[in-house]
Design a protein around this motif. Structure first.
Motif, PDB file in Angstrom:
ATOM      1  N   ILE A   1       0.885  -1.172   0.076  1.00  0.00           N
ATOM      2  CA  ILE A   1       0.081  -0.136   0.062  1.00  0.00           C
ATOM      3  C   ILE A   1       0.877   1.237  -0.018  1.00  0.00           C
ATOM      4  O   ILE A   1       1.692   1.239   0.882  1.00  0.00           O
ATOM      5  CB  ILE A   1      -0.820   0.194   1.290  1.00  0.00           C
ATOM      6  CG1 ILE A   1      -1.914  -1.143   1.284  1.00  0.00           C
ATOM      7  CG2 ILE A   1      -1.725   1.465   1.282  1.00  0.00           C
ATOM      8  CD1 ILE A   1      -2.927  -1.216   2.349  1.00  0.00           C
ATOM      9  N   MET A   2       0.616   2.192  -0.980  1.00  0.00           N
ATOM     10  CA  MET A   2       1.391   3.334  -1.087  1.00  0.00           C
ATOM     11  C   MET A   2       0.301   4.642  -0.648  1.00  0.00           C
ATOM     12  O   MET A   2      -0.567   4.602  -1.203  1.00  0.00           O
ATOM     13  CB  MET A   2       1.932   3.586  -2.381  1.00  0.00           C
ATOM     14  CG  MET A   2       2.620   4.975  -2.683  1.00  0.00           C
ATOM     15  SD  MET A   2       3.246   5.382  -4.202  1.00  0.00           S
ATOM     16  CE  MET A   2       4.378   3.957  -4.404  1.00  0.00           C
ATOM     17  N   LEU A   3       0.779   5.127   0.256  1.00  0.00           N
ATOM     18  CA  LEU A   3      -0.120   6.437   0.621  1.00  0.00           C
ATOM     19  C   LEU A   3       0.783   7.672   0.442  1.00  0.00           C
ATOM     20  O   LEU A   3       2.015   7.653   0.442  1.00  0.00           O
ATOM     21  CB  LEU A   3       0.167   6.302   2.289  1.00  0.00           C
ATOM     22  CG  LEU A   3      -0.554   5.249   2.762  1.00  0.00           C
ATOM     23  CD1 LEU A   3      -0.424   5.128   4.431  1.00  0.00           C
ATOM     24  CD2 LEU A   3      -1.983   5.361   2.674  1.00  0.00           C
ATOM     25  N   ILE A   4       0.061   8.518  -0.140  1.00  0.00           N
ATOM     26  CA  ILE A   4       0.717   9.611  -1.169  1.00  0.00           C
ATOM     27  C   ILE A   4       0.078  10.853  -0.348  1.00  0.00           C
ATOM     28  O   ILE A   4      -0.927  11.220  -0.137  1.00  0.00           O
ATOM     29  CB  ILE A   4       0.245   9.543  -2.458  1.00  0.00           C
ATOM     30  CG1 ILE A   4       0.768   8.446  -3.347  1.00  0.00           C
ATOM     31  CG2 ILE A   4       0.700  11.064  -3.119  1.00  0.00           C
ATOM     32  CD1 ILE A   4       0.415   8.082  -4.531  1.00  0.00           C
ATOM     33  N   THR A   5       1.104  11.707   0.009  1.00  0.00           N
ATOM     34  CA  THR A   5       0.773  13.017   0.590  1.00  0.00           C
ATOM     35  C   THR A   5       1.469  14.239  -0.209  1.00  0.00           C
ATOM     36  O   THR A   5       2.475  13.915  -1.152  1.00  0.00           O
ATOM     37  CB  THR A   5       1.003  13.063   1.985  1.00  0.00           C
ATOM     38  OG1 THR A   5       2.768  12.960   2.232  1.00  0.00           O
ATOM     39  CG2 THR A   5       0.537  11.984   2.853  1.00  0.00           C
ATOM     40  N   LEU A   6       0.872  15.446  -0.084  1.00  0.00           N
ATOM     41  CA  LEU A   6       1.508  16.643  -0.557  1.00  0.00           C
ATOM     42  C   LEU A   6       2.014  17.366   0.537  1.00  0.00           C
ATOM     43  O   LEU A   6       1.559  17.638   1.681  1.00  0.00           O
ATOM     44  CB  LEU A   6       0.554  17.465  -1.227  1.00  0.00           C
ATOM     45  CG  LEU A   6       0.209  16.689  -2.747  1.00  0.00           C
ATOM     46  CD1 LEU A   6      -1.039  17.448  -3.242  1.00  0.00           C
ATOM     47  CD2 LEU A   6       1.248  16.476  -3.659  1.00  0.00           C
TER      48      LEU A   6
ATOM     49  N   ASN B   1       4.712  19.151  -4.856  1.00  0.00           N
ATOM     50  CA  ASN B   1       3.494  19.626  -5.504  1.00  0.00           C
ATOM     51  C   ASN B   1       2.713  18.963  -6.252  1.00  0.00           C
ATOM     52  O   ASN B   1       3.323  17.732  -6.530  1.00  0.00           O
ATOM     53  CB  ASN B   1       4.160  20.869  -6.308  1.00  0.00           C
ATOM     54  CG  ASN B   1       5.332  20.646  -7.114  1.00  0.00           C
ATOM     55  OD1 ASN B   1       5.153  19.773  -7.832  1.00  0.00           O
ATOM     56  ND2 ASN B   1       6.515  21.283  -7.171  1.00  0.00           N
ATOM     57  N   TRP B   2       1.761  19.385  -6.993  1.00  0.00           N
ATOM     58  CA  TRP B   2       1.017  18.292  -7.597  1.00  0.00           C
ATOM     59  C   TRP B   2       1.903  17.767  -8.992  1.00  0.00           C
ATOM     60  O   TRP B   2       1.648  17.005  -9.354  1.00  0.00           O
ATOM     61  CB  TRP B   2      -0.307  19.170  -8.206  1.00  0.00           C
ATOM     62  CG  TRP B   2      -1.207  19.150  -7.247  1.00  0.00           C
ATOM     63  CD1 TRP B   2      -1.425  20.231  -6.323  1.00  0.00           C
ATOM     64  CD2 TRP B   2      -2.072  18.213  -6.608  1.00  0.00           C
ATOM     65  NE1 TRP B   2      -2.704  20.077  -5.568  1.00  0.00           N
ATOM     66  CE2 TRP B   2      -3.042  18.721  -5.812  1.00  0.00           C
ATOM     67  CE3 TRP B   2      -2.259  16.916  -7.317  1.00  0.00           C
ATOM     68  CZ2 TRP B   2      -3.955  17.803  -5.267  1.00  0.00           C
ATOM     69  CZ3 TRP B   2      -3.305  16.028  -6.568  1.00  0.00           C
ATOM     70  CH2 TRP B   2      -4.225  16.662  -5.601  1.00  0.00           C
ATOM     71  N   CYS B   3       2.831  19.008  -9.475  1.00  0.00           N
ATOM     72  CA  CYS B   3       3.457  18.489 -10.775  1.00  0.00           C
ATOM     73  C   CYS B   3       4.471  17.392 -10.363  1.00  0.00           C
ATOM     74  O   CYS B   3       4.401  16.323 -11.347  1.00  0.00           O
ATOM     75  CB  CYS B   3       4.302  19.773 -11.182  1.00  0.00           C
ATOM     76  SG  CYS B   3       3.133  21.090 -11.889  1.00  0.00           S
TER      77      CYS B   3
END
Length: 101
Positions: A49-54, A89-91
């Motif tokens: 499971i990969m949890l992605i944050t910004l 960032n989103w990019c």
């Protein structure tokens, strides 16, 4: 949902109400994340499971800390491999996702 810097939050709610609202929001967020992980594990317990944050402000930092120090460790008994990835960032997130195809 709202913006902590909008008129409602800065002029209408008292400091005490904001403290209660923030605490309630955090508890709800923790529950939703754990439920999402539980659901994912019920569908495929062997997959990582990969949890992605910004990167963001204080609440984002709090969320990242909760994921790393509380939530992910609470699932140790599942033997699931977790990866917490934080993007500036989103990019950079979109570039990562495009490269993963």
């Amino acid at each position: 949902a709202g913006d902590a810097k909008d008129t409602f939050h800065t002029s209408v709610l008292s400091a005490e109400e904001m403290a209660v609202a923030k605490k309630g929001w955090r508890t709800a967020w923790q529950g939703k994340v754990c439920t999402g992980i539980d659901f994912t594990l019920s569908e495929n317990s062997a997959a990582p499971i990969m949890l992605i944050t910004l990167v963001g402000g204080p609440e984002c930092e709090w969320e990242q800390e909760q994921l790393a120090k509380t939530i992910i460790p609470s699932f140790e008994k599942t033997s699931t491999k977790f990866e917490l990835k934080t993007f500036d960032n989103w990019c950079s997130l979109l570039q990562f996702l495009a490269a993963e195809k």
